[in-house]
Design a protein around this motif. Structure first.
Motif, short mmCIF file in Angstrom:
data_model
loop_
_atom_site.label_atom_id
_atom_site.label_comp_id
_atom_site.label_asym_id
_atom_site.label_seq_id
_atom_site.Cartn_x
_atom_site.Cartn_y
_atom_site.Cartn_z
N GLU A 23 63.00 36.83 -9.34
CA GLU A 23 63.19 35.42 -9.04
C GLU A 23 62.03 34.67 -9.69
N CYS A 24 62.30 33.52 -10.31
CA CYS A 24 61.25 32.72 -10.93
C CYS A 24 61.36 31.28 -10.46
N GLY A 25 60.22 30.60 -10.41
CA GLY A 25 60.20 29.20 -10.02
C GLY A 25 59.13 28.47 -10.80
N GLY A 26 59.28 27.14 -10.90
CA GLY A 26 58.33 26.31 -11.62
C GLY A 26 59.04 25.58 -12.75
N GLU A 27 58.31 25.27 -13.81
CA GLU A 27 58.91 24.58 -14.97
C GLU A 27 59.82 25.53 -15.73
N ASN A 28 60.91 24.97 -16.24
CA ASN A 28 61.87 25.77 -17.00
C ASN A 28 62.01 25.23 -18.42
N THR A 29 60.87 24.98 -19.07
CA THR A 29 60.86 24.36 -20.39
C THR A 29 61.45 25.25 -21.48
N ASP A 30 61.40 26.56 -21.32
CA ASP A 30 61.86 27.48 -22.36
C ASP A 30 62.87 28.50 -21.86
N GLY A 31 63.49 28.24 -20.72
CA GLY A 31 64.46 29.18 -20.18
C GLY A 31 63.85 30.32 -19.40
N GLN A 32 62.56 30.21 -19.06
CA GLN A 32 61.91 31.30 -18.34
C GLN A 32 62.42 31.46 -16.90
N ALA A 54 55.89 42.69 -6.81
CA ALA A 54 55.05 42.30 -7.95
C ALA A 54 55.14 40.79 -8.11
N ILE A 55 54.07 40.22 -8.65
CA ILE A 55 54.05 38.79 -8.94
C ILE A 55 53.32 38.58 -10.25
N SER A 56 53.81 37.65 -11.08
CA SER A 56 53.17 37.38 -12.36
C SER A 56 53.35 35.90 -12.67
N ALA A 57 52.28 35.25 -13.12
CA ALA A 57 52.31 33.81 -13.39
C ALA A 57 52.04 33.51 -14.85
N GLY A 58 52.81 32.60 -15.40
CA GLY A 58 52.57 32.06 -16.73
C GLY A 58 52.06 30.64 -16.58
N ASP A 59 52.10 29.86 -17.64
CA ASP A 59 51.71 28.46 -17.55
C ASP A 59 52.82 27.68 -16.85
N ASN A 60 52.55 27.17 -15.68
CA ASN A 60 53.45 26.31 -14.91
C ASN A 60 54.70 27.00 -14.38
N TYR A 61 54.71 28.30 -14.27
CA TYR A 61 55.81 29.01 -13.63
C TYR A 61 55.32 30.36 -13.12
N THR A 62 56.05 30.90 -12.15
CA THR A 62 55.69 32.19 -11.56
C THR A 62 56.97 32.97 -11.31
#
Length: 134
Positions: A52-61, A35-43
Motif C-alpha cells: 500500500e502506498c500513500g502521498g503524492e502520486n506525481t509519477d504513478g508511484q 516493511a516501510i520505505s519512503a521516497g520523496d513525498n510518498y511512503t
C-alpha cells in the motif's frame, strides 16, 4: 562519550515513539506491517503480504500492482518503487533511466532503489540496473 550516549538515547526514544505511533495508526483491515520505505513525498508499506502506498502520486508511484507474498520493498527518492513478490522483482512508478526495465533475477532476496538506479540480491549475487555513471 556522554554526549554520544545521550544522542543514541534520543534516537532510540524517537524510533520507539515512531513504532508506537505506527502501531496505533493501522487502518481498519490491516493487521501487520512488515516493511516501510519512503521516497520523496510518498511512503509505501508491506502490509499483510501486499503493498500500500500513500502521498503524492506525481509519477504513478501510488498505482501499486496487485502483488501477493511480498518479502521486500524499496521506494526510490524520485518516484520508482520496487517490491519482491514470490521471488520476482516488480517495479512501478517513474519510468526514467531504465528503472522499470528489470533484468532477469532469479529468486530475489532483497532490493534497494536509488534516485536513478536499483539493485537486487539473488542467489547468484547483486544485479543492478538503471544509470551506470559511477
Amino acid at each position: 562519550m556522554k554526549t554520544a550516549m545521550i544522542k543514541m538515547l534520543a534516537v532510540d526514544r524517537l524510533q520507539l515513539m515512531l513504532v508506537v505511533l505506527c502501531s496505533l495508526w493501522l487502518p481498519a483491515g490491516w493487521s501487520e506491517i512488515t516493511a516501510i520505505s519512503a521516497g520523496d513525498n510518498y511512503t509505501c508499506v508491506d502490509v499483510d503480504g501486499g503493498v500500500e502506498c500513500g502521498g503524492e502520486n506525481t509519477d504513478g508511484q501510488l498505482d501499486v500492482p496487485l502483488l501477493e507474498e511480498v518479502t521486500a520493498l524499496s521506494a526510490g527518492s524520485t518516484g520508482t518503487v520496487c517490491a519482491i513478490a514470490g521471488g520476482k522483482v516488480n517495479c512501478w512508478g517513474r519510468e526514467s533511466d531504465g528503472l522499470l526495465e528489470v533484468p532477469e533475477i532469479n529468486q530475489a532476496q532483497s532490493i534497494s532503489v536509488g534516485a536513478r538506479h536499483a539493485c537486487a540480491l539473488d542467489a547468484e549475487g547483486v544485479i543492478c540496473w538503471g544509470v551506470n555513471n559511477y
